[in-house]
Write an enzyme that holds these catalytic residues in place. Sequence first.
Site, PDB file in Angstrom:
ATOM      1  CG  LEU A  35      56.463  11.820 -61.848  1.00 39.45           C
ATOM      2  CD1 LEU A  35      57.856  11.656 -62.449  1.00 39.45           C
ATOM      3  CD2 LEU A  35      56.217  13.273 -61.432  1.00 39.45           C
ATOM      4  CB  SER A  38      54.452   7.147 -63.874  1.00 47.30           C
ATOM      5  OG  SER A  38      53.136   7.251 -63.360  1.00 47.30           O
ATOM      6  CB  SER A  41      45.819   5.465 -67.504  1.00 43.76           C
ATOM      7  OG  SER A  41      45.542   6.677 -66.904  1.00 43.76           O
ATOM      8  CB  SER A 108      47.128  11.346 -55.575  1.00 52.27           C
ATOM      9  OG  SER A 108      47.555  10.121 -56.097  1.00 52.27           O
TER      10      SER A 108
HETATM   11  N1  LIG Z   1      49.253  21.030 -64.539  1.00 56.50           N
HETATM   12  C1  LIG Z   1      49.064  19.713 -64.665  1.00 56.50           C
HETATM   13  N2  LIG Z   1      49.743  18.869 -63.856  1.00 56.50           N
HETATM   14  C2  LIG Z   1      49.538  17.550 -63.990  1.00 56.50           C
HETATM   15  N3  LIG Z   1      48.688  16.969 -64.881  1.00 56.50           N
HETATM   16  C3  LIG Z   1      47.984  17.780 -65.697  1.00 56.50           C
HETATM   17  C4  LIG Z   1      48.148  19.181 -65.628  1.00 56.50           C
HETATM   18  N4  LIG Z   1      47.336  19.746 -66.555  1.00 56.50           N
HETATM   19  C5  LIG Z   1      46.679  18.740 -67.173  1.00 56.50           C
HETATM   20  N5  LIG Z   1      47.079  17.564 -66.662  1.00 56.50           N
HETATM   21  C6  LIG Z   1      46.457  16.280 -67.073  1.00 56.50           C
HETATM   22  O1  LIG Z   1      45.603  15.922 -65.992  1.00 56.50           O
HETATM   23  C7  LIG Z   1      45.926  14.636 -65.505  1.00 56.50           C
HETATM   24  C8  LIG Z   1      46.151  14.655 -63.986  1.00 56.50           C
HETATM   25  O2  LIG Z   1      44.945  14.756 -63.310  1.00 56.50           O
HETATM   26  P1  LIG Z   1      44.833  14.177 -61.841  1.00 56.50           P
HETATM   27  O3  LIG Z   1      43.416  14.364 -61.458  1.00 56.50           O
HETATM   28  O4  LIG Z   1      45.382  12.810 -61.804  1.00 56.50           O
HETATM   29  O5  LIG Z   1      45.798  15.163 -61.027  1.00 56.50           O
HETATM   30  S1  LIG Z   1      45.925  15.360 -59.454  1.00 56.50           S
HETATM   31  O6  LIG Z   1      45.882  14.039 -58.837  1.00 56.50           O
HETATM   32  O7  LIG Z   1      44.819  16.203 -58.996  1.00 56.50           O
HETATM   33  O8  LIG Z   1      47.214  16.028 -59.248  1.00 56.50           O
HETATM   34  C9  LIG Z   1      47.197  14.197 -66.143  1.00 56.50           C
HETATM   35  O9  LIG Z   1      46.935  12.864 -66.525  1.00 56.50           O
HETATM   36  P2  LIG Z   1      47.999  11.686 -66.407  1.00 56.50           P
HETATM   37  O10 LIG Z   1      48.998  12.014 -67.473  1.00 56.50           O
HETATM   38  O11 LIG Z   1      47.179  10.467 -66.743  1.00 56.50           O
HETATM   39  O12 LIG Z   1      48.590  11.613 -65.053  1.00 56.50           O
HETATM   40  C10 LIG Z   1      47.389  15.133 -67.319  1.00 56.50           C
HETATM   41  O13 LIG Z   1      46.921  14.510 -68.491  1.00 56.50           O
HETATM   42  N1  LIG Z   2      55.856  -1.013 -68.315  1.00 59.57           N
HETATM   43  C1  LIG Z   2      54.966  -0.061 -68.606  1.00 59.57           C
HETATM   44  N2  LIG Z   2      53.890   0.113 -67.814  1.00 59.57           N
HETATM   45  C2  LIG Z   2      52.991   1.099 -68.103  1.00 59.57           C
HETATM   46  N3  LIG Z   2      53.095   1.932 -69.167  1.00 59.57           N
HETATM   47  C3  LIG Z   2      54.155   1.784 -69.986  1.00 59.57           C
HETATM   48  C4  LIG Z   2      55.127   0.799 -69.725  1.00 59.57           C
HETATM   49  N4  LIG Z   2      56.070   0.909 -70.676  1.00 59.57           N
HETATM   50  C5  LIG Z   2      55.691   1.897 -71.504  1.00 59.57           C
HETATM   51  N5  LIG Z   2      54.537   2.437 -71.097  1.00 59.57           N
HETATM   52  C6  LIG Z   2      53.855   3.519 -71.813  1.00 59.57           C
HETATM   53  O1  LIG Z   2      53.889   4.686 -70.996  1.00 59.57           O
HETATM   54  C7  LIG Z   2      52.728   5.469 -71.209  1.00 59.57           C
HETATM   55  C8  LIG Z   2      52.049   5.691 -69.865  1.00 59.57           C
HETATM   56  O2  LIG Z   2      50.903   6.468 -70.047  1.00 59.57           O
HETATM   57  P1  LIG Z   2      49.690   6.406 -69.060  1.00 59.57           P
HETATM   58  O3  LIG Z   2      49.330   4.999 -68.751  1.00 59.57           O
HETATM   59  O4  LIG Z   2      48.629   7.306 -69.632  1.00 59.57           O
HETATM   60  O5  LIG Z   2      50.356   7.039 -67.743  1.00 59.57           O
HETATM   61  P2  LIG Z   2      49.674   7.952 -66.619  1.00 59.57           P
HETATM   62  O6  LIG Z   2      48.254   7.478 -66.446  1.00 59.57           O
HETATM   63  O7  LIG Z   2      50.530   7.705 -65.407  1.00 59.57           O
HETATM   64  O8  LIG Z   2      49.773   9.342 -67.136  1.00 59.57           O
HETATM   65  C9  LIG Z   2      51.834   4.717 -72.166  1.00 59.57           C
HETATM   66  O9  LIG Z   2      52.030   5.232 -73.453  1.00 59.57           O
HETATM   67  C10 LIG Z   2      52.364   3.289 -72.072  1.00 59.57           C
HETATM   68  O10 LIG Z   2      52.177   2.554 -73.253  1.00 59.57           O
END
Ligand SMILES: Nc1ncnc2c1ncn2[C@@H]1O[C@H](COP(=O)(O)OS(=O)(=O)O)[C@@H](OP(=O)(O)O)[C@H]1O
Ligand SMILES: Nc1ncnc2c1ncn2[C@@H]1O[C@H](COP(=O)(O)OP(=O)(O)O)[C@@H](O)[C@H]1O
Length: 199
Positions: A35, A38, A41, A108
């Site tokens: 998610l 989660s 990154s 994904s």
């Molecule tokens: N509608 C919607 N749903 C999910 N995420 C959204 C959406 N709109 C923008 N974002 C931002 O885009 C990041 C996800 O892009 P991805 O390329 O990883 O998505 S996917 O794999 O094609 O589903 C995701 O980044 P992460 O938070 O790092 O997962 C969000 O920041």
């Molecule tokens: N054990 C952990 N592992 C990874 N991220 C964590 C953890 N605990 C807290 N976090 C926090 O959760 C957030 C995760 O964001 P991010 O890495 O951008 O997630 P994603 O790429 O899945 O959207 C960050 O702010 C990070 O500091």
Amino acid sequence: MGKHPYIVWHKSFITKADRQDKNNHKSCVLWFTGLSGSGKSSLANALDKKLHSLGIQSYVLDGDNIRHGLNKGLGFSKEDRKENIRRIGEVSKLFVDSGTIVSTAFISPFREDRCSVRELFPEGEFIEIYVRCPLEICEGRDPKGLYKKARSGEIKDFTGISSPYEEPVNPELIIETNSKSLTKSVDIIVDYLQSNKII
Ligand SMILES: Nc1ncnc2c1ncn2[C@@H]1O[C@H](COP(=O)(O)OS(=O)(=O)O)[C@@H](OP(=O)(O)O)[C@H]1O
Ligand SMILES: Nc1ncnc2c1ncn2[C@@H]1O[C@H](COP(=O)(O)OP(=O)(O)O)[C@@H](O)[C@H]1O
């Protein structure tokens, strides 16, 4: 879209095995899925730092960054996400061919799309890592404020809220970021790479 009838594969002199030999380690894709919020990154980048310090050739492909360039123009419909993942799968394959350990950080969300990427690789080169964290915790973290916007309806088709996330059935690794520190999670992945003789 089928293959073009007049385009022929050109074999390179230097093989993937040659590049791996030169690097002194194998190459693979570490496919982080989970998610938004989660920890994909954070984990992929912390691992990259660790691998770099060990002298390993590594690279990170991150959803947000790739969507600024290569995949600019793709949205979040099921079809666009499928195309997003298909392209990243192909790019990852090029990185693995170059001898690199490539970490990908994309939600994904669809099992079928992840399976299609797995099929691009020989056994052992596609390592699926489920970054598992309860939705309410991800929503509580909300590092970019997107869950708030998804709840208010400002963002449509948001994973976990208004678009599905299909959990991996048989991932090589599950990392629970709610209960494991970033350092511990990185150690688990490094151990996996060592025990499978990738590094
Ligand atoms: N509608 C919607 N749903 C999910 N995420 C959204 C959406 N709109 C923008 N974002 C931002 O885009 C990041 C996800 O892009 P991805 O390329 O990883 O998505 S996917 O794999 O094609 O589903 C995701 O980044 P992460 O938070 O790092 O997962 C969000 O920041
Ligand atoms: N054990 C952990 N592992 C990874 N991220 C964590 C953890 N605990 C807290 N976090 C926090 O959760 C957030 C995760 O964001 P991010 O890495 O951008 O997630 P994603 O790429 O899945 O959207 C960050 O702010 C990070 O500091």
